[in-house]
Design a protein around this motif. Structure first.
Motif, PDB file in Angstrom:
ATOM      1  N   ASP A 139       0.856  -1.177   0.000  1.00  0.00           N
ATOM      2  CA  ASP A 139       0.000   0.000   0.000  1.00  0.00           C
ATOM      3  C   ASP A 139       0.897   1.234   0.000  1.00  0.00           C
ATOM      4  O   ASP A 139       2.115   1.133   0.156  1.00  0.00           O
ATOM      5  N   LYS A 140       0.313   2.402  -0.172  1.00  0.00           N
ATOM      6  CA  LYS A 140       1.116   3.621  -0.329  1.00  0.00           C
ATOM      7  C   LYS A 140       1.918   3.957   0.923  1.00  0.00           C
ATOM      8  O   LYS A 140       3.023   4.518   0.835  1.00  0.00           O
ATOM      9  N   PHE A 141       1.380   3.620   2.093  1.00  0.00           N
ATOM     10  CA  PHE A 141       2.095   3.939   3.334  1.00  0.00           C
ATOM     11  C   PHE A 141       3.345   3.073   3.487  1.00  0.00           C
ATOM     12  O   PHE A 141       4.430   3.573   3.789  1.00  0.00           O
ATOM     13  N   ASN A 142       3.185   1.785   3.270  1.00  0.00           N
ATOM     14  CA  ASN A 142       4.315   0.872   3.437  1.00  0.00           C
ATOM     15  C   ASN A 142       5.309   0.954   2.281  1.00  0.00           C
ATOM     16  O   ASN A 142       6.517   0.802   2.494  1.00  0.00           O
ATOM     17  N   ASP A 143       4.820   1.223   1.088  1.00  0.00           N
ATOM     18  CA  ASP A 143       5.738   1.405  -0.036  1.00  0.00           C
ATOM     19  C   ASP A 143       6.636   2.619   0.209  1.00  0.00           C
ATOM     20  O   ASP A 143       7.847   2.586  -0.059  1.00  0.00           O
ATOM     21  N   ALA A 144       6.042   3.690   0.729  1.00  0.00           N
ATOM     22  CA  ALA A 144       6.815   4.902   1.013  1.00  0.00           C
ATOM     23  C   ALA A 144       7.797   4.675   2.160  1.00  0.00           C
ATOM     24  O   ALA A 144       8.929   5.169   2.138  1.00  0.00           O
ATOM     25  N   LEU A 145       7.363   3.918   3.166  1.00  0.00           N
ATOM     26  CA  LEU A 145       8.257   3.603   4.294  1.00  0.00           C
ATOM     27  C   LEU A 145       9.433   2.766   3.820  1.00  0.00           C
ATOM     28  O   LEU A 145      10.584   2.995   4.221  1.00  0.00           O
ATOM     29  N   ALA A 146       9.180   1.786   2.955  1.00  0.00           N
ATOM     30  CA  ALA A 146      10.250   0.953   2.426  1.00  0.00           C
ATOM     31  C   ALA A 146      11.264   1.799   1.654  1.00  0.00           C
ATOM     32  O   ALA A 146      12.475   1.598   1.771  1.00  0.00           O
ATOM     33  N   ALA A 147      10.774   2.758   0.900  1.00  0.00           N
ATOM     34  CA  ALA A 147      11.662   3.595   0.084  1.00  0.00           C
ATOM     35  C   ALA A 147      12.649   4.366   0.944  1.00  0.00           C
ATOM     36  O   ALA A 147      13.853   4.406   0.650  1.00  0.00           O
ATOM     37  N   VAL A 148      12.171   4.962   2.024  1.00  0.00           N
ATOM     38  CA  VAL A 148      13.065   5.765   2.859  1.00  0.00           C
ATOM     39  C   VAL A 148      13.949   4.879   3.730  1.00  0.00           C
ATOM     40  O   VAL A 148      15.123   5.189   3.975  1.00  0.00           O
ATOM     41  N   ASN A 149      13.432   3.745   4.183  1.00  0.00           N
ATOM     42  CA  ASN A 149      14.258   2.855   5.011  1.00  0.00           C
ATOM     43  C   ASN A 149      15.367   2.188   4.193  1.00  0.00           C
ATOM     44  O   ASN A 149      16.470   1.968   4.700  1.00  0.00           O
ATOM     45  N   LYS A 150      15.083   1.869   2.935  1.00  0.00           N
ATOM     46  CA  LYS A 150      16.133   1.325   2.066  1.00  0.00           C
ATOM     47  C   LYS A 150      17.249   2.339   1.862  1.00  0.00           C
ATOM     48  O   LYS A 150      18.413   1.979   1.668  1.00  0.00           O
ATOM     49  N   LEU A 151      16.886   3.603   1.926  1.00  0.00           N
ATOM     50  CA  LEU A 151      17.860   4.685   1.784  1.00  0.00           C
ATOM     51  C   LEU A 151      18.738   4.819   3.033  1.00  0.00           C
ATOM     52  O   LEU A 151      19.960   4.970   2.932  1.00  0.00           O
ATOM     53  N   THR A 152      18.104   4.722   4.215  1.00  0.00           N
ATOM     54  CA  THR A 152      18.812   5.053   5.453  1.00  0.00           C
ATOM     55  C   THR A 152      19.377   3.858   6.213  1.00  0.00           C
ATOM     56  O   THR A 152      20.404   3.983   6.885  1.00  0.00           O
ATOM     57  N   PHE A 153      18.726   2.704   6.129  1.00  0.00           N
ATOM     58  CA  PHE A 153      19.142   1.566   6.954  1.00  0.00           C
ATOM     59  C   PHE A 153      20.598   1.136   6.720  1.00  0.00           C
ATOM     60  O   PHE A 153      21.312   0.867   7.683  1.00  0.00           O
ATOM     61  N   PRO A 154      21.064   1.071   5.458  1.00  0.00           N
ATOM     62  CA  PRO A 154      22.479   0.717   5.283  1.00  0.00           C
ATOM     63  C   PRO A 154      23.421   1.721   5.943  1.00  0.00           C
ATOM     64  O   PRO A 154      24.470   1.340   6.474  1.00  0.00           O
ATOM     65  N   ASN A 155      23.056   2.999   5.930  1.00  0.00           N
ATOM     66  CA  ASN A 155      23.882   4.014   6.587  1.00  0.00           C
ATOM     67  C   ASN A 155      23.893   3.831   8.099  1.00  0.00           C
ATOM     68  O   ASN A 155      24.953   3.895   8.742  1.00  0.00           O
ATOM     69  N   TYR A 156      22.702   3.610   8.669  1.00  0.00           N
ATOM     70  CA  TYR A 156      22.634   3.382  10.120  1.00  0.00           C
ATOM     71  C   TYR A 156      23.435   2.144  10.512  1.00  0.00           C
ATOM     72  O   TYR A 156      24.095   2.111  11.558  1.00  0.00           O
ATOM     73  N   ASN A 157      23.374   1.130   9.651  1.00  0.00           N
ATOM     74  CA  ASN A 157      24.098  -0.093   9.955  1.00  0.00           C
ATOM     75  C   ASN A 157      25.610   0.136   9.957  1.00  0.00           C
ATOM     76  O   ASN A 157      26.334  -0.346  10.838  1.00  0.00           O
ATOM     77  N   GLU A 158      26.075   0.881   8.958  1.00  0.00           N
ATOM     78  CA  GLU A 158      27.515   1.144   8.884  1.00  0.00           C
ATOM     79  C   GLU A 158      27.972   1.961  10.090  1.00  0.00           C
ATOM     80  O   GLU A 158      29.021   1.687  10.677  1.00  0.00           O
TER      81      GLU A 158
END
Length: 394
Positions: A139-158
């Motif tokens: 849905d639009k809420f989860n698709d949008a959440l996935a988009a931003v988390n895919k952007l930030t999660f690798p950075n937070y992990n590093e």
């Protein structure tokens, strides 16, 4: 005559059961979460937004079998849920991670985040390595959440892995170099988030991240207001939008020289009404604190010294956040801290003093003059605040 009656009875019974099952399956507030997080070891846990929890209350569980998830529940309204796995090991490692992994500090990318709402059919896919590289869709809420988390999660992990590495490192030069690298990643991540928020003004997930950036002081107040003004007003009924709006108003309303915002509440320890206007005529030290906050607790004896030394000129007002009424009462009784205490609560905007005053760190202290105007704000340890008070009151 008895046999037809029995047949009719059983037919009716079967119909009733079928209708009941169908009703249960199609509950209007039901949501489902299905999919797979490869490599996830153990279940996911979360706190349901429609339930009340204490420290003794166990969290709700999303069962995970060989990485596969088939979960359903009911929920009253659209809510961002943060589900966390079992944390294991001295470095709070998670999942079945490689033997040569650096471990993990609990930052955002440790959690699986998804939006739940009545009728939602959420899919999850991804894997669990040394971070939760798994995202929702459907849905639009989860698709949008996935988009931003895919952007930030690798950075937070590093950044998390660098932090873990530094806890084991003995060479100060390497530690400094690691810190510089982490700071560079942090700045890059913040810039990417800001760009994403600007480019996605209708995204509720982007709004959540803006609230997080503002609350953690990762962007300045001018930038925060500009980003907020760029958001679509279509989001105005959502809590994150409202919270940012309240914080932005708090920035403007708590500038030095401004009249202190009205605090009129029954969120006191005994339930009696308190009005900050009753303190006019004396200086007021407003202390935002929590029992959970080590620096807050450490400097409270100094607050007591000032309260007693300048009792004819100064009144202390404690605003607690994050503790139960019972815990606050026990703490102040044990330490003989006898100044007025009120409780900040997230559930009531009028009594959410942390947001209304745009408090971004603990402890935070505000000094109010006898006419009710804000003289100074101090964030963090109170040494500077106490020096300022000493000069002001002596």
């Amino acid at each position: 005559m008895k046999k037809p009656f029995k047949k009719i009875f059983f037919v009716v019974l079967i119909v009733i059961i079928a209708v009941a099952c169908k009703t249960q399956e199609t509950h209007p507030n039901q949501f489902t979460l299905t999919g797979e997080i490869k490599g996830l070891s153990g279940n996911l846990f979360f706190r349901h937004p429609d339930k009340e929890y204490t420290k003794e209350t166990p969290p709700d569980t999303i069962k995970v079998i060989n990485g596969k998830i088939q979960f359903s529940d009911t929920i009253s309204k659209l809510t961002l849920i943060t589900a966390y796995p079992d944390f294991q090991g001295p470095d709070k490692k998670i999942f079945k991670i490689p033997a040569d992994s650096l471990g993990y500090f609990p930052v955002k990318c440790a959690y699986f985040m998804f939006y739940a709402f009545p009728g939602a059919d959420i899919q999850v896919s991804g894997e669990a390595t040394d971070f939760m590289n798994a995202y929702p869709s459907g849905d639009k809420f989860n698709d949008a959440l996935a988009a931003v988390n895919k952007l930030t999660f690798p950075n937070y992990n590093e950044m998390g892995n660098i932090a873990v590495a530094n806890t084991h490192e003995k060479d100060s030069l390497i530690i400094t170099k690691n810190e510089e690298k982490a700071n560079s990643i942090f700045d890059q991540n913040t810039d990417e988030l800001v760009t994403h928020i600007k480019s996605n003004p209708k995204s509720l997930a982007a709004t959540w991240y803006l609230n997080d950036l503002l609350r953690r002081r990762h962007i300045d107040e001018i930038q925060a207001e500009a980003l907020f003004n760029g958001l679509s007003t279509d989001l105005s009924e959502h809590e994150d939008y409202k919270t940012i709006a309240t914080r932005i108003a708090g920035i403007k309303n708590t500038k030095e020289g401004s009249p202190v915002p009205l605090i009129k509440t029954t969120a006191t320890l005994d339930g009696s009404q308190f009005n900050i206007n009753s303190l006019r005529g004396k200086y007021v030290l407003i202390d935002f604190w929590g029992v959970w906050c080590g620096p807050c607790v450490k400097e409270m004896p100094e607050v007591k010294v000032f309260q007693e030394k300048y009792k004819d000129k100064l009144v202390v007002l404690g605003i607690n956040s994050g503790d139960t009424k019972e815990k606050v009462q026990k703490f102040i009784d044990e330490n003989n801290y006898d100044w007025q205490q009120i409780l900040s609560t997230k559930k009531n905007t009028a009594d959410n003093f942390v947001t209304r005053f745009n408090v971004q760190g603990f402890p935070t202290k505000l000094i109010i003059d006898p006419r009710g105007n804000i003289v100074k704000r101090f964030v963090g340890g109170g040494e500077d605040a106490f020096k300022f008070l000493e000069e002001l009151l002596k």
